[in-house]
Design a protein around this motif. Sequence first.
Motif, PDB file in Angstrom:
ATOM      1  N   GLY A   1       0.775  -1.299  -0.027  1.00  0.00           N
ATOM      2  CA  GLY A   1       0.024  -0.127  -0.093  1.00  0.00           C
ATOM      3  C   GLY A   1       0.796   1.403   0.022  1.00  0.00           C
ATOM      4  N   SER A   2       2.054   1.456   0.667  1.00  0.00           N
ATOM      5  CA  SER A   2       2.883   2.575   0.782  1.00  0.00           C
ATOM      6  C   SER A   2       3.473   2.653  -0.761  1.00  0.00           C
ATOM      7  CB  SER A   2       3.452   2.310   1.952  1.00  0.00           C
ATOM      8  OG  SER A   2       4.641   1.137   1.581  1.00  0.00           O
ATOM      9  N   CYS A   3       3.630   1.678  -1.367  1.00  0.00           N
ATOM     10  CA  CYS A   3       4.219   1.912  -2.650  1.00  0.00           C
ATOM     11  C   CYS A   3       3.391   2.515  -3.692  1.00  0.00           C
ATOM     12  CB  CYS A   3       4.679   0.602  -3.231  1.00  0.00           C
ATOM     13  SG  CYS A   3       5.957  -0.312  -2.294  1.00  0.00           S
ATOM     14  N   LYS A   4       1.970   2.556  -3.521  1.00  0.00           N
ATOM     15  CA  LYS A   4       1.197   3.047  -4.512  1.00  0.00           C
ATOM     16  C   LYS A   4       1.455   4.796  -4.465  1.00  0.00           C
ATOM     17  CE  LYS A   4      -2.555  -0.112  -4.182  1.00  0.00           C
ATOM     18  NZ  LYS A   4      -3.778  -0.498  -3.573  1.00  0.00           N
ATOM     19  N   LYS A   5       1.278   5.243  -5.818  1.00  0.00           N
ATOM     20  CA  LYS A   5       1.447   6.698  -6.029  1.00  0.00           C
ATOM     21  C   LYS A   5       0.356   7.316  -5.780  1.00  0.00           C
ATOM     22  CE  LYS A   5       3.898   9.530  -9.147  1.00  0.00           C
ATOM     23  NZ  LYS A   5       4.454   9.679 -10.239  1.00  0.00           N
ATOM     24  N   ASP A   6       0.093   8.426  -5.166  1.00  0.00           N
ATOM     25  CA  ASP A   6      -1.037   9.299  -4.654  1.00  0.00           C
ATOM     26  C   ASP A   6      -1.730   9.512  -5.984  1.00  0.00           C
ATOM     27  OD1 ASP A   6      -0.727   9.294  -2.006  1.00  0.00           O
ATOM     28  OD2 ASP A   6       0.206  11.115  -1.791  1.00  0.00           O
ATOM     29  N   ASN A   7      -2.961   9.497  -6.265  1.00  0.00           N
ATOM     30  CA  ASN A   7      -3.828   9.701  -7.274  1.00  0.00           C
ATOM     31  C   ASN A   7      -3.748  11.161  -7.560  1.00  0.00           C
ATOM     32  OD1 ASN A   7      -5.628  10.178  -9.273  1.00  0.00           O
ATOM     33  ND2 ASN A   7      -7.185   8.721  -8.355  1.00  0.00           N
ATOM     34  N   PRO A   8      -3.548  11.870  -8.621  1.00  0.00           N
ATOM     35  CA  PRO A   8      -3.357  13.140  -8.626  1.00  0.00           C
ATOM     36  C   PRO A   8      -4.665  13.840  -8.808  1.00  0.00           C
ATOM     37  CG  PRO A   8      -2.506  12.203 -10.537  1.00  0.00           C
ATOM     38  CD  PRO A   8      -2.729  11.091  -9.601  1.00  0.00           C
ATOM     39  N   ASP A   9      -5.877  12.844  -9.082  1.00  0.00           N
ATOM     40  CA  ASP A   9      -7.060  13.216  -9.339  1.00  0.00           C
ATOM     41  C   ASP A   9      -7.828  13.417  -8.065  1.00  0.00           C
ATOM     42  OD1 ASP A   9      -6.683  14.042 -12.040  1.00  0.00           O
ATOM     43  OD2 ASP A   9      -7.668  12.113 -12.729  1.00  0.00           O
ATOM     44  N   ALA A  10      -7.435  12.669  -7.084  1.00  0.00           N
ATOM     45  CA  ALA A  10      -8.035  12.615  -5.652  1.00  0.00           C
ATOM     46  C   ALA A  10      -8.619  14.077  -5.119  1.00  0.00           C
ATOM     47  CB  ALA A  10      -7.159  11.917  -4.798  1.00  0.00           C
ATOM     48  N   GLY A  11      -9.703  13.977  -4.849  1.00  0.00           N
ATOM     49  CA  GLY A  11     -10.273  15.154  -4.468  1.00  0.00           C
ATOM     50  C   GLY A  11     -10.879  16.398  -5.543  1.00  0.00           C
ATOM     51  N   LEU A  12     -10.544  15.837  -6.557  1.00  0.00           N
ATOM     52  CA  LEU A  12     -11.046  16.916  -7.613  1.00  0.00           C
ATOM     53  C   LEU A  12     -12.173  16.362  -8.135  1.00  0.00           C
ATOM     54  CD1 LEU A  12      -7.848  17.261 -10.033  1.00  0.00           C
ATOM     55  CD2 LEU A  12      -8.813  18.919  -8.115  1.00  0.00           C
ATOM     56  N   PRO A  13     -13.156  17.088  -8.916  1.00  0.00           N
ATOM     57  CA  PRO A  13     -14.444  16.447  -9.319  1.00  0.00           C
ATOM     58  C   PRO A  13     -14.202  15.874 -10.504  1.00  0.00           C
ATOM     59  CG  PRO A  13     -14.161  18.923  -9.703  1.00  0.00           C
ATOM     60  CD  PRO A  13     -12.885  18.651  -8.575  1.00  0.00           C
ATOM     61  N   PRO A  14     -14.848  14.854 -10.906  1.00  0.00           N
ATOM     62  CA  PRO A  14     -14.784  14.119 -12.065  1.00  0.00           C
ATOM     63  C   PRO A  14     -14.827  15.131 -13.259  1.00  0.00           C
ATOM     64  CG  PRO A  14     -16.793  13.447 -11.075  1.00  0.00           C
ATOM     65  CD  PRO A  14     -15.916  14.223 -10.254  1.00  0.00           C
ATOM     66  N   ALA A  15     -14.000  14.583 -14.390  1.00  0.00           N
ATOM     67  CA  ALA A  15     -14.183  15.343 -15.694  1.00  0.00           C
ATOM     68  C   ALA A  15     -15.580  14.871 -16.195  1.00  0.00           C
ATOM     69  CB  ALA A  15     -13.011  14.939 -16.535  1.00  0.00           C
ATOM     70  N   THR A  16     -16.620  15.800 -16.324  1.00  0.00           N
ATOM     71  CA  THR A  16     -17.908  15.258 -16.742  1.00  0.00           C
ATOM     72  C   THR A  16     -18.228  16.245 -18.204  1.00  0.00           C
ATOM     73  OG1 THR A  16     -19.082  16.776 -14.984  1.00  0.00           O
ATOM     74  CG2 THR A  16     -18.741  14.267 -14.670  1.00  0.00           C
ATOM     75  N   GLN A  17     -19.294  16.069 -18.641  1.00  0.00           N
ATOM     76  CA  GLN A  17     -19.693  16.831 -19.888  1.00  0.00           C
ATOM     77  C   GLN A  17     -21.515  16.954 -19.605  1.00  0.00           C
ATOM     78  OE1 GLN A  17     -18.374  15.756 -23.637  1.00  0.00           O
ATOM     79  NE2 GLN A  17     -16.588  15.200 -22.883  1.00  0.00           N
ATOM     80  N   GLU A  18     -21.887  17.300 -18.408  1.00  0.00           N
ATOM     81  CA  GLU A  18     -23.287  16.908 -18.512  1.00  0.00           C
ATOM     82  C   GLU A  18     -23.861  18.221 -17.456  1.00  0.00           C
ATOM     83  OE1 GLU A  18     -23.567  13.664 -15.700  1.00  0.00           O
ATOM     84  OE2 GLU A  18     -22.180  12.475 -16.869  1.00  0.00           O
ATOM     85  N   GLY A  19     -23.116  19.372 -17.644  1.00  0.00           N
ATOM     86  CA  GLY A  19     -23.533  20.824 -16.886  1.00  0.00           C
ATOM     87  C   GLY A  19     -23.891  20.606 -15.493  1.00  0.00           C
ATOM     88  N   LYS A  20     -22.887  19.894 -14.805  1.00  0.00           N
ATOM     89  CA  LYS A  20     -22.671  19.521 -13.322  1.00  0.00           C
ATOM     90  C   LYS A  20     -22.295  20.740 -12.433  1.00  0.00           C
ATOM     91  CE  LYS A  20     -22.919  14.711 -13.085  1.00  0.00           C
ATOM     92  NZ  LYS A  20     -22.343  13.568 -12.277  1.00  0.00           N
ATOM     93  N   ASN A  21     -21.868  21.846 -13.062  1.00  0.00           N
ATOM     94  CA  ASN A  21     -21.408  22.820 -12.665  1.00  0.00           C
ATOM     95  C   ASN A  21     -20.283  22.515 -11.276  1.00  0.00           C
ATOM     96  OD1 ASN A  21     -22.807  25.214 -13.806  1.00  0.00           O
ATOM     97  ND2 ASN A  21     -24.328  24.777 -12.721  1.00  0.00           N
ATOM     98  N   THR A  22     -19.325  21.913 -12.134  1.00  0.00           N
ATOM     99  CA  THR A  22     -17.903  21.525 -11.114  1.00  0.00           C
ATOM    100  C   THR A  22     -16.901  22.059 -11.938  1.00  0.00           C
ATOM    101  OG1 THR A  22     -17.870  19.361 -12.043  1.00  0.00           O
ATOM    102  CG2 THR A  22     -19.462  19.637 -10.119  1.00  0.00           C
ATOM    103  N   GLY A  23     -15.896  22.049 -11.140  1.00  0.00           N
ATOM    104  CA  GLY A  23     -14.639  22.425 -11.651  1.00  0.00           C
ATOM    105  C   GLY A  23     -13.367  22.244 -10.670  1.00  0.00           C
ATOM    106  N   GLY A  24     -12.294  22.054 -11.132  1.00  0.00           N
ATOM    107  CA  GLY A  24     -10.984  22.093 -10.259  1.00  0.00           C
ATOM    108  C   GLY A  24      -9.764  21.762 -10.865  1.00  0.00           C
ATOM    109  N   CYS A  25      -8.819  21.747 -10.219  1.00  0.00           N
ATOM    110  CA  CYS A  25      -7.379  21.509 -10.842  1.00  0.00           C
ATOM    111  C   CYS A  25      -6.397  21.397 -10.002  1.00  0.00           C
ATOM    112  CB  CYS A  25      -6.964  22.650 -11.984  1.00  0.00           C
ATOM    113  SG  CYS A  25      -6.880  24.122 -11.092  1.00  0.00           S
ATOM    114  N   LEU A  26      -5.117  21.027 -10.208  1.00  0.00           N
ATOM    115  CA  LEU A  26      -3.945  21.252  -9.142  1.00  0.00           C
ATOM    116  C   LEU A  26      -3.031  22.555  -9.555  1.00  0.00           C
ATOM    117  CD1 LEU A  26      -2.785  17.461  -9.134  1.00  0.00           C
ATOM    118  CD2 LEU A  26      -4.149  18.759  -7.750  1.00  0.00           C
ATOM    119  N   VAL A  27      -2.928  23.460  -8.464  1.00  0.00           N
ATOM    120  CA  VAL A  27      -2.090  24.407  -8.615  1.00  0.00           C
ATOM    121  C   VAL A  27      -1.113  24.261  -7.876  1.00  0.00           C
ATOM    122  CG1 VAL A  27      -2.156  26.988  -8.298  1.00  0.00           C
ATOM    123  CG2 VAL A  27      -4.065  25.927  -9.025  1.00  0.00           C
TER     124      VAL A  27
END
Length: 187
Positions: free
Chosen positions: A17-43
């Motif tokens: 478990g400790s060898c797994k790399k952190d998921n960069p998308d963790a905590g970001l909303p999914p990339a959808t195309q349904e008008g869910k009014n969501t957004g995010g990124c890594l800064v």
Amino acid sequence: MNKLLPFLALAAALAAGSCKKDNPDAGLPPATQEGKNTGGCLVNGERFVATGWGGDLFSNPTPPLFGGFSFDSVYTVDLNGQYKGENATLTLFLKNDVPKTYLLNKDTPYYPQAVPSRVLDHATFTIDGVSKSELYGTNSTQTGKVVLTRADLRAGIGSGTFEFTAASTVDRSKTITVTNGRFDRKQ
């Protein structure tokens, strides 16, 4: 030996478990195309999620996402949230509203400070700090791209992904890097 097996299994599971790399998308909303009014990124590797921020007695709350189709063919979207405890806005400005890849690689005045007809595709990140504000923008040397994956004027939905590097307008040697960006806006 039988008493040692559970311990060895637990140790192996923890090591794997400790060898797994952190998921960069963790905590970001999914990339959808349904008008869910969501957004995010890594800064600079830190999560920035469009959550908006509260108003007060004299002002309305700032919504998580703002913008959309305007000026006959322009598409803009603001992602409003918190970055390092300060209010921040990430703005994407596209001169067209057709699904495709838009390169952010030109020197241009930034929207909304300039008339939209004079503004080229770009991205900005504004930190509205208590003691000072700072604007970072793309240009001919600090570049990026926006992939507009859905532009449905009838439904009022604009969705896409983005990444860019932007320089401070105060000190051009200061930059930020935005990765894993996504937005899904319904007007």
